[in-house]
Design a protein around this motif. Structure first.
Motif, PDB file in Angstrom:
ATOM      1  N   PRO A  93       0.794  -1.240   0.000  1.00 21.84           N
ATOM      2  CA  PRO A  93       0.000   0.000   0.000  1.00 21.84           C
ATOM      3  C   PRO A  93       0.819   1.278   0.000  1.00 21.84           C
ATOM      4  O   PRO A  93       0.377   2.290  -0.561  1.00 21.84           O
ATOM      5  CB  PRO A  93      -0.834  -0.123   1.287  1.00 21.84           C
ATOM      6  CG  PRO A  93      -0.905  -1.582   1.553  1.00 21.84           C
ATOM      7  CD  PRO A  93       0.391  -2.154   1.081  1.00 21.84           C
TER       8      PRO A  93
ATOM      9  N   ARG B 254     -10.123  -5.436   1.974  1.00 21.21           N
ATOM     10  CA  ARG B 254      -8.707  -5.180   1.734  1.00 21.21           C
ATOM     11  C   ARG B 254      -7.929  -6.480   1.626  1.00 21.21           C
ATOM     12  O   ARG B 254      -8.145  -7.428   2.386  1.00 21.21           O
ATOM     13  CB  ARG B 254      -8.113  -4.318   2.855  1.00 21.21           C
ATOM     14  CG  ARG B 254      -8.641  -2.905   2.885  1.00 21.21           C
ATOM     15  CD  ARG B 254      -7.653  -1.951   3.536  1.00 21.21           C
ATOM     16  NE  ARG B 254      -7.216  -2.349   4.846  1.00 21.21           N
ATOM     17  CZ  ARG B 254      -7.757  -1.937   5.995  1.00 21.21           C
ATOM     18  NH1 ARG B 254      -8.806  -1.110   5.962  1.00 21.21           N
ATOM     19  NH2 ARG B 254      -7.283  -2.327   7.151  1.00 21.21           N
TER      20      ARG B 254
ATOM     21  N   PHE C 145      -7.698   1.331  -3.705  1.00 15.96           N
ATOM     22  CA  PHE C 145      -8.506   1.583  -2.509  1.00 15.96           C
ATOM     23  C   PHE C 145      -9.587   2.621  -2.797  1.00 15.96           C
ATOM     24  O   PHE C 145     -10.739   2.479  -2.381  1.00 15.96           O
ATOM     25  CB  PHE C 145      -7.618   2.067  -1.364  1.00 15.96           C
ATOM     26  CG  PHE C 145      -6.554   1.088  -0.967  1.00 15.96           C
ATOM     27  CD1 PHE C 145      -6.887  -0.098  -0.342  1.00 15.96           C
ATOM     28  CD2 PHE C 145      -5.221   1.352  -1.226  1.00 15.96           C
ATOM     29  CE1 PHE C 145      -5.913  -1.008   0.024  1.00 15.96           C
ATOM     30  CE2 PHE C 145      -4.236   0.453  -0.860  1.00 15.96           C
ATOM     31  CZ  PHE C 145      -4.575  -0.729  -0.237  1.00 15.96           C
TER      32      PHE C 145
ATOM     33  N   GLY D  11      -3.824   5.975   1.332  1.00 11.98           N
ATOM     34  CA  GLY D  11      -3.686   4.535   1.146  1.00 11.98           C
ATOM     35  C   GLY D  11      -5.030   3.881   1.403  1.00 11.98           C
ATOM     36  O   GLY D  11      -6.058   4.309   0.882  1.00 11.98           O
ATOM     37  N   PRO D  12      -5.066   2.875   2.270  1.00 10.34           N
ATOM     38  CA  PRO D  12      -6.345   2.195   2.536  1.00 10.34           C
ATOM     39  C   PRO D  12      -7.197   2.892   3.583  1.00 10.34           C
ATOM     40  O   PRO D  12      -8.318   2.452   3.852  1.00 10.34           O
ATOM     41  CB  PRO D  12      -5.892   0.825   3.053  1.00 10.34           C
ATOM     42  CG  PRO D  12      -4.570   1.076   3.683  1.00 10.34           C
ATOM     43  CD  PRO D  12      -3.928   2.183   2.879  1.00 10.34           C
TER      44      PRO D  12
ATOM     45  N   ALA E 201      -3.137  -1.898  -3.595  1.00  9.16           N
ATOM     46  CA  ALA E 201      -2.260  -0.723  -3.582  1.00  9.16           C
ATOM     47  C   ALA E 201      -2.746   0.282  -4.623  1.00  9.16           C
ATOM     48  O   ALA E 201      -3.766   0.085  -5.272  1.00  9.16           O
ATOM     49  CB  ALA E 201      -0.814  -1.149  -3.885  1.00  9.16           C
TER      50      ALA E 201
END
Length: 415
Positions: free
Chosen positions: A71, A365, A349, A146-147, A345
């Motif tokens: 990620p 995820r 997301f 990122g996530p 990645a």
């Protein structure tokens, strides 16, 4: 006035290539000369179109890099892998006839080199095409680091500081040494922040995704042109193979699993897929060109294929479980197929979050992937009336983009 020469520069997988190819074909159909620059291994995809193609070096070993799908560390892997190819772009443009009218249409990661081209060729116009919303920096909602989603209550000032910290920690240390070395060789001043720099390079920024998928943000670069998904099928007349057609006829609609054609690190993903389908009594089609990621013997209600055109397959399946690449996401939206996104990645997301907001699917995820969680998420998506209704509603807006207005905008840029 002579025809414009549009040089289209892209990187990455076939999923990155195809939208640029569709735009390139529309520009050619409008009477312009078009040359595509892209990874040399994509030449077979471009050859049938008749477009001029200049292959750029690509090290496919990067597909085995352990951080490619991380990620936060994945960006560094992609950046470093693309620099040898991008370094060839200024020389290619410099070799074009001096009096030729040229427009660069580039992937955002080629913008540092596009600026070098303009330094050598004053008056050169540059357009940047953004494939996915997260490629455009913003501090407005929805905002993911990122996530991790940033809560709506976080004030804009703090969001800006988070963005700066992210750039200082993860982007600038990776990108600026090579960018500034190339600029020094060209006698140009160094860059202090990559993101602040590249959003100012283009004369025009373009989103290759529609407003209903991602509304325009107040801090996106201007001028900005919006268009829909430029969906492209390299084999538009291709039908399902007899093997796939027979499998579809033999039982209930299957669930399709794909981690992306460029993912050679998906053995655990497919293990979870097989286990989850066994728990739910679901038939499955596994899509990957890398057969070694799968068990030698597959259960009877499971079919492996190295490639199937999604345009032909998706109308006949119960759901698509995928990595969240923007091209795959768009194809499922067009087909009205429920989606379960398993992002790893990059832009995945954000794309997964937008699938959820549209009501056309769910996400899980990859870092949290287990057979049990996957089975439960599948149960939320498959045969869910609310999801099916949302898929039908969204599909009415998800046809391939009409690109004539975009072509006209690009041509006016180079007048």
């Amino acid at each position: 006035m002579s025809a414009l020469h549009v040089v289209v520069v892209t990187i990455g997988s076939a999923g990155d290539l195809f939208p640029f190819t569709r735009v390139a074909l529309a520009l050619r159909d409008s009477g312009q000369r078009v040359t595509m620059l892209g990874p040399v291994q994509h030449a077979p995809f471009v050859a049938p179109t008749g477009l001029a193609f200049h292959g750029l070096p690509a090290d496919e070993a990067v597909l085995d890099h352990p951080d490619l799908w991380h990620p936060t560390r994945g960006l560094a892997v992609v950046w470093n892998a693309t620099r040898p190819a991008m370094a060839q772009v200024p020389a290619f443009v410099a070799a074009l006839p001096p009096g030729e009218r040229v427009l660069l249409l580039v992937h955002p990661l080629a913008l540092p080199e596009a600026d070098l081209c303009r330094a050598r060729r004053p008056g050169l116009k540059v357009a940047a095409a953004y494939l996915a919303p997260s490629n455009l920096p913003t501090v407005h909602d929805p905002l993911l680091l990122g996530p991790y989603p940033v809560p709506r209550w976080v004030p804009l000032g703090l969001r800006r500081r988070l963005w700066r910290r992210l750039g200082e920690a993860l982007i600038n240390p990776v990108a600026l040494p090579s960018v500034n070395a190339a600029r020094a060789d060209s006698g140009l001043a160094p860059v202090a922040d990559l993101i602040d720099f590249i959003v100012k390079v283009p004369d025009l920024s373009i989103t290759l995704f529609p407003d209903w998928f991602a509304p325009t943000q107040p801090d996106w670069p201007q001028p900005l042109a919006r268009t829909g998904f430029p969906l492209y099928d390299p084999s538009p007349e291709a039908e399902l193979s007899p093997e796939v057609a027979r499998f579809l006829e033999e039982g209930a609609r299957p669930v399709v699993f794909t981690p992306g054609t460029g993912n050679r690190q998906a053995a655990d993903y497919f293990r979870c897929a097989l286990d989850a389908c066994a728990r739910r009594g679901r038939r499955a089609i596994l899509l990957t060109p890398h057969r070694e990621q799968l068990p030698a013997q597959l259960p009877t209600p499971v079919l492996w294929q190295d490639y199937v055109p999604l345009r032909a397959l998706l109308p006949h399946v119960a759901a698509l479980v995928h990595h969240g690449g923007i091209g795959t996401t768009a194809e499922a939206l067009r087909a009205g197929t429920p989606q379960l996104v398993v992002p790893l990645a990059h832009d995945q997301f954000d794309n997964a979050a937008r699938v959820g907001r549209l009501g056309v699917g769910a996400s899980l995820r990859a870092s949290r992937l287990t057979p049990g969680r996957l089975a439960r998420r599948l149960a939320e998506v498959v045969d869910n009336k609310d999801v099916a209704d949302a898929c039908r509603r969204v599909a009415t807006h998800a046809a391939p983009a009409e690109l004539a207005p975009l072509c006209a905008r690009l041509l006016s840029l180079a007048q």
